[in-house]
Design a protein around this motif. Structure first.
Motif, PDB file in Angstrom:
ATOM      1  N   PHE A  11     -51.741 -68.434 -27.948  1.00 38.82           N
ATOM      2  CA  PHE A  11     -51.041 -69.597 -28.481  1.00 38.82           C
ATOM      3  C   PHE A  11     -49.742 -69.839 -27.714  1.00 38.82           C
ATOM      4  O   PHE A  11     -49.329 -70.983 -27.517  1.00 38.82           O
ATOM      5  CB  PHE A  11     -50.767 -69.461 -29.976  1.00 38.82           C
ATOM      6  CG  PHE A  11     -51.976 -69.729 -30.830  1.00 38.82           C
ATOM      7  CD1 PHE A  11     -52.625 -70.954 -30.758  1.00 38.82           C
ATOM      8  CD2 PHE A  11     -52.471 -68.763 -31.694  1.00 38.82           C
ATOM      9  CE1 PHE A  11     -53.747 -71.210 -31.536  1.00 38.82           C
ATOM     10  CE2 PHE A  11     -53.585 -69.018 -32.481  1.00 38.82           C
ATOM     11  CZ  PHE A  11     -54.229 -70.240 -32.396  1.00 38.82           C
ATOM     12  N   GLY A  12     -49.110 -68.792 -27.284  1.00 35.04           N
ATOM     13  CA  GLY A  12     -47.901 -68.927 -26.475  1.00 35.04           C
ATOM     14  C   GLY A  12     -48.204 -69.594 -25.147  1.00 35.04           C
ATOM     15  O   GLY A  12     -47.460 -70.465 -24.685  1.00 35.04           O
ATOM     16  N   PHE A  13     -49.295 -69.195 -24.489  1.00 35.62           N
ATOM     17  CA  PHE A  13     -49.705 -69.834 -23.239  1.00 35.62           C
ATOM     18  C   PHE A  13     -50.065 -71.306 -23.462  1.00 35.62           C
ATOM     19  O   PHE A  13     -49.706 -72.163 -22.654  1.00 35.62           O
ATOM     20  CB  PHE A  13     -50.902 -69.111 -22.612  1.00 35.62           C
ATOM     21  CG  PHE A  13     -50.524 -67.880 -21.842  1.00 35.62           C
ATOM     22  CD1 PHE A  13     -49.551 -67.922 -20.852  1.00 35.62           C
ATOM     23  CD2 PHE A  13     -51.153 -66.676 -22.099  1.00 35.62           C
ATOM     24  CE1 PHE A  13     -49.207 -66.795 -20.133  1.00 35.62           C
ATOM     25  CE2 PHE A  13     -50.824 -65.538 -21.387  1.00 35.62           C
ATOM     26  CZ  PHE A  13     -49.847 -65.591 -20.404  1.00 35.62           C
ATOM     27  N   ALA A  14     -50.781 -71.588 -24.535  1.00 28.92           N
ATOM     28  CA  ALA A  14     -51.154 -72.977 -24.834  1.00 28.92           C
ATOM     29  C   ALA A  14     -49.908 -73.834 -25.062  1.00 28.92           C
ATOM     30  O   ALA A  14     -49.813 -74.954 -24.551  1.00 28.92           O
ATOM     31  CB  ALA A  14     -52.078 -73.032 -26.051  1.00 28.92           C
ATOM     32  N   ALA A  15     -48.954 -73.314 -25.802  1.00 30.66           N
ATOM     33  CA  ALA A  15     -47.714 -74.051 -26.045  1.00 30.66           C
ATOM     34  C   ALA A  15     -46.942 -74.245 -24.740  1.00 30.66           C
ATOM     35  O   ALA A  15     -46.393 -75.314 -24.485  1.00 30.66           O
ATOM     36  CB  ALA A  15     -46.852 -73.323 -27.073  1.00 30.66           C
ATOM     37  N   LEU A  20     -44.879 -77.723 -20.533  1.00 23.72           N
ATOM     38  CA  LEU A  20     -44.557 -77.766 -19.107  1.00 23.72           C
ATOM     39  C   LEU A  20     -45.408 -78.757 -18.314  1.00 23.72           C
ATOM     40  O   LEU A  20     -44.988 -79.214 -17.254  1.00 23.72           O
ATOM     41  CB  LEU A  20     -44.699 -76.373 -18.485  1.00 23.72           C
ATOM     42  CG  LEU A  20     -43.691 -75.341 -18.967  1.00 23.72           C
ATOM     43  CD1 LEU A  20     -44.009 -73.975 -18.383  1.00 23.72           C
ATOM     44  CD2 LEU A  20     -42.272 -75.756 -18.615  1.00 23.72           C
ATOM     45  N   MET A  21     -46.591 -79.088 -18.814  1.00 23.45           N
ATOM     46  CA  MET A  21     -47.479 -79.944 -18.037  1.00 23.45           C
ATOM     47  C   MET A  21     -47.905 -81.210 -18.778  1.00 23.45           C
ATOM     48  O   MET A  21     -47.790 -82.311 -18.248  1.00 23.45           O
ATOM     49  CB  MET A  21     -48.725 -79.159 -17.615  1.00 23.45           C
ATOM     50  CG  MET A  21     -48.430 -78.007 -16.675  1.00 23.45           C
ATOM     51  SD  MET A  21     -49.883 -77.034 -16.295  1.00 23.45           S
ATOM     52  CE  MET A  21     -50.789 -78.160 -15.281  1.00 23.45           C
ATOM     53  N   ILE A  22     -48.401 -81.091 -19.964  1.00 21.40           N
ATOM     54  CA  ILE A  22     -49.000 -82.222 -20.671  1.00 21.40           C
ATOM     55  C   ILE A  22     -47.938 -83.177 -21.201  1.00 21.40           C
ATOM     56  O   ILE A  22     -48.018 -84.389 -20.985  1.00 21.40           O
ATOM     57  CB  ILE A  22     -49.918 -81.723 -21.811  1.00 21.40           C
ATOM     58  CG1 ILE A  22     -51.072 -80.922 -21.202  1.00 21.40           C
ATOM     59  CG2 ILE A  22     -50.427 -82.882 -22.639  1.00 21.40           C
ATOM     60  CD1 ILE A  22     -51.922 -80.197 -22.212  1.00 21.40           C
ATOM     61  N   ARG A  23     -46.933 -82.673 -21.865  1.00 22.18           N
ATOM     62  CA  ARG A  23     -45.904 -83.526 -22.462  1.00 22.18           C
ATOM     63  C   ARG A  23     -45.140 -84.344 -21.427  1.00 22.18           C
ATOM     64  O   ARG A  23     -44.958 -85.551 -21.616  1.00 22.18           O
ATOM     65  CB  ARG A  23     -44.952 -82.658 -23.305  1.00 22.18           C
ATOM     66  CG  ARG A  23     -43.862 -83.431 -23.990  1.00 22.18           C
ATOM     67  CD  ARG A  23     -44.415 -84.267 -25.126  1.00 22.18           C
ATOM     68  NE  ARG A  23     -43.305 -84.957 -25.770  1.00 22.18           N
ATOM     69  CZ  ARG A  23     -43.343 -86.216 -26.147  1.00 22.18           C
ATOM     70  NH1 ARG A  23     -44.442 -86.911 -25.995  1.00 22.18           N
ATOM     71  NH2 ARG A  23     -42.307 -86.775 -26.696  1.00 22.18           N
TER      72      ARG A  23
END
Length: 90
Positions: A11-15, A20-23
């Motif tokens: 979950f930390g990696f997903a966040a 860092l990339m999607i938002r």
């Protein structure tokens, strides 16, 4: 308790990927969409193909621009506008 600690890392990696990339890409897309929706007649624009021109007509998703000294008219799709080059809009 052990399964909770095993889930924290994924979950930390997903966040991290999201922030860092999607938002940032979503914010950039929103800014570009807003710029294209606020185009008006008289704006100087650059297309994504590198053509500079002046907007002379806007009709739904088609924009007509004048290019060159002979004032050639080109009809382009609204999504093809890359940037507005008017100094007052920057």
């Amino acid at each position: 308790m052990e399964t909770l600690s095993q889930l924290v890392l994924p979950f930390g990696f997903a966040a991290g990927i999201y922030f860092l990339m999607i938002r940032p890409q979503q914010k950039k897309d929103k800014k570009i969409k807003n710029m294209r929706n606020n185009l008006k007649v008289g704006d100087e624009v650059t297309t994504i193909g590198g053509i500079y021109g002046k907007v002379i007509k806007i009709k739904d998703d088609i924009i007509t621009i004048e290019v060159g000294s002979d004032k050639t008219k080109l009809a382009i799709a609204k999504w093809a506008v890359g940037d507005v080059v008017n100094p007052e809009n920057n």
